[in-house]
Design a protein around this motif. Structure first.
Motif, PDB file in Angstrom:
ATOM      1  N   GLU A 105       3.079  -0.987   9.298  1.00  0.00           N
ATOM      2  CA  GLU A 105       3.345  -0.473   8.074  1.00  0.00           C
ATOM      3  C   GLU A 105       5.085  -0.227   8.237  1.00  0.00           C
ATOM      4  OE1 GLU A 105       1.725   3.116   7.129  1.00  0.00           O
ATOM      5  OE2 GLU A 105      -0.207   2.586   8.015  1.00  0.00           O
ATOM      6  N   GLY A 130       9.121   1.629  10.996  1.00  0.00           N
ATOM      7  CA  GLY A 130       7.869   1.658  10.286  1.00  0.00           C
ATOM      8  C   GLY A 130       6.892   2.062  11.410  1.00  0.00           C
ATOM      9  N   THR A 170      -1.951  -6.495   8.836  1.00  0.00           N
ATOM     10  CA  THR A 170      -2.864  -6.304   9.721  1.00  0.00           C
ATOM     11  C   THR A 170      -3.331  -7.706  10.623  1.00  0.00           C
ATOM     12  OG1 THR A 170      -4.667  -6.574   8.199  1.00  0.00           O
ATOM     13  CG2 THR A 170      -3.970  -4.244   8.500  1.00  0.00           C
ATOM     14  N   ARG A 183       4.599   0.543   0.608  1.00  0.00           N
ATOM     15  CA  ARG A 183       5.113   0.164   1.710  1.00  0.00           C
ATOM     16  C   ARG A 183       4.155  -1.081   1.892  1.00  0.00           C
ATOM     17  NH1 ARG A 183       6.064   4.344   6.618  1.00  0.00           N
ATOM     18  NH2 ARG A 183       7.749   2.977   6.920  1.00  0.00           N
ATOM     19  N   VAL A 239       2.022  -3.576   4.256  1.00  0.00           N
ATOM     20  CA  VAL A 239       0.878  -3.317   5.310  1.00  0.00           C
ATOM     21  C   VAL A 239       0.558  -4.879   5.884  1.00  0.00           C
ATOM     22  CG1 VAL A 239      -1.224  -2.347   6.215  1.00  0.00           C
ATOM     23  CG2 VAL A 239       0.238  -1.206   4.498  1.00  0.00           C
ATOM     24  N   GLU A 269       0.875  -1.377   0.101  1.00  0.00           N
ATOM     25  CA  GLU A 269       0.078   0.055   0.073  1.00  0.00           C
ATOM     26  C   GLU A 269       0.846   1.320  -0.062  1.00  0.00           C
ATOM     27  OE1 GLU A 269      -2.939   1.797   3.280  1.00  0.00           O
ATOM     28  OE2 GLU A 269      -3.647  -0.184   2.528  1.00  0.00           O
ATOM     29  N   ARG A 275      -2.177  -2.626  13.300  1.00  0.00           N
ATOM     30  CA  ARG A 275      -2.010  -2.531  11.805  1.00  0.00           C
ATOM     31  C   ARG A 275      -0.119  -1.918  11.779  1.00  0.00           C
ATOM     32  NH1 ARG A 275      -4.012   0.036   7.037  1.00  0.00           N
ATOM     33  NH2 ARG A 275      -2.375   1.365   5.854  1.00  0.00           N
TER      34      ARG A 275
END
Length: 467
Positions: free
Chosen positions: A466, A450, A403, A399, A401, A396, A464
């Protein structure tokens, strides 16, 4: 003698009476008249008388012309003298004429004003009377230098005696032909000296202030060094505490891992025991054949390979990363899920995975795996009924991602901002250390650059990542 005068007189009679004659003739006649004895000057004839009268008239005219010239020269001299007197008296510099011993022979008004004495009283006074002992001795030495040659000498003195206030003066002196007198120009440099003194004092004050400021800065630097040393010590202590927290978190995760590995090994060993017992039973009943032995050996070797793999996985997880390396996000997620898969299945937890596309990042794969494991264990502890955990991965905005969502009812909004604080936990005493989420956030944000955040969505908690 008479014939000579007659001849000369006849020559003169050609000119009209009273006319001007040649200057050489006039001067010659005057010289001859003065050379003649008195009785020879007396005219003896009428012609001599006329000649003498004519010469006297010419002489009178010349005298009148000389007299006019003399008056004109005197007027010009008087005018020049007056102009000189004005320039001399009203000059902005004091002028003095001194003798060899320093006696004042003349002075202008500026000089008299400078010495605060009437000009008439200055005459025949010694210039040294206005100087103290030290400056008077210097003045005598410098006066000798002035009279020793024709050069102009310049020097500075302090005049303090007989004056309302001390004066610093600059003196330029030169001799006057034939050398018994000297002219001196005296300039008041007191304002300049005062300015120099003020400048010197200002510089000294500035140097003192600079010195004081330097000392103050040095002390401030020392204090800053002490404070910095204290901060470094505090940071080092905090770092040691964080390392301790990380170690504790790793030990807690390893405990979970050991429990999972023990469960896997117990099942695998049970299966191997059954295979060995089967071989023994078939051997006693003479039903043992080559195919059965081959199948059981193959199954046993597969189990041993699985046990060896679990050891390798546990070793890889427990060893810290030494440097950043590129790794695949989905590959690390899958290995982490394999470590806890059996344990979660035994506890009735369903793991759902949604890998849209794999991403490659640079970082520490083992630490990233540990962070994932902490998030998974935290989600497990929040589950009550109909337990499931969903792990998603997708790229995304350039990067990766990841979850992790669980259906444990979400996190209370009053404490959701504190879940990443060290030692913060909502679990019962002895059930949680409160360092798992803190360590995960440090790994993701500090070590890998991150972000790790959490939010509630439809009675579910979503963490989450990233990177």
């Amino acid at each position: 003698m008479r014939s000579k005068n007659c001849c000369r007189g006849g020559k003169k009679n050609d000119a009209p009476p009273g006319a001007p004659q040649d200057v050489t003739l006039r001067r010659g006649a005057e010289r001859r008249l003065m050379e003649l004895p008195l009785q020879s000057v007396v005219p003896r004839t009428e012609g001599d008388a006329l000649t003498l009268l004519h010469e006297l008239q010419v002489h009178q005219i010349e005298l009148e012309m000389q007299n006019e010239e003399l008056h004109r020269s005197q007027d010009e001299l008087r005018s020049s003298r007056d102009r000189y007197s004005l320039l001399y008296d009203f000059a902005p510099v004091g002028y003095f004429t001194l003798s060899r011993n320093g006696t004042i022979l003349s002075a202008n008004l500026a000089g008299a004003t400078l010495l605060n004495t009437e000009r008439s009283r200055l005459i025949r006074q010694n210039f040294g009377r206005f100087l103290d002992k030290i400056n008077s001795a210097r003045f005598k030495e410098l006066l000798d230098k002035v009279f020793s040659g024709n050069n102009t000498h310049t020097f500075e003195l302090l005049m303090s005696k007989g004056l309302q206030q001390p004066l610093f003066v600059q003196i330029e002196g030169t001799t006057v032909v034939p050398g018994d007198e000297c002219l001196m120009a005296v300039i008041d440099i007191t304002p300049r000296k005062q300015a120099e003194d003020n400048l010197l004092r200002a510089r000294e004050e500035l140097e003192q202030r600079v010195l004081e400021r330097t000392v103050e800065l040095a002390r401030s630097i020392d204090r800053e060094k002490e404070e910095m040393t204290g901060r470094l010590q505090a940071v080092e202590e905090l770092r040691n505490k964080e390392l301790l927290l990380v170690h504790q978190g790793r030990m807690a995760a390893m405990g979970e891992m050991l429990a999972n590995i023990a469960h896997q090994w117990r099942q695998s060993l049970n299966v191997m025991g059954l295979l060995i017992q089967q071989l023994g039973l078939f051997s006693e009943s003479d039903c043992l054949d080559k195919q059965l032995v081959s199948v059981n050996v193959a199954k046993a070797m597969e189990i041993l390979k699985h046990l060896s793999q679990t050891i390798d996985d546990f070793r890889a997880f427990s060893e810290p990363d030494r440097e950043k390396i590129p790794f695949r996000i989905n590959q690390v997620i899958k290995k982490t899920l394999e470590l806890v898969g059996e344990l979660f299945t035994q506890q009735g937890i369903s793991i759902q995975s949604d890998f849209v596309q794999d991403s490659q990042v640079a970082g520490f794969p083992n630490e990233f795996s540990q962070a994932l494991l902490n998030l998974l264990l935290n989600a497990r502890d929040a589950l009550v009924a109909d337990k499931w955990i969903k792990v998603s991965s997708r790229p995304e905005n350039g990067r990766a991602v990841v979850t992790i969502t669980d259906n444990g009812g979400g996190i209370d909004e009053n404490i959701i901002d504190k879940v990443f604080d060290p030692y913060f936990t909502t679990k019962k005493l002895g059930k949680g250390s409160g360092i798992g989420l803190f360590m995960s956030k440090n790994i993701i944000e500090r070590n890998m650059g991150g972000h790790l955040t959490v939010r509630n969505i439809k009675e579910c908690a979503e963490f989450r990542i990233e990177v």
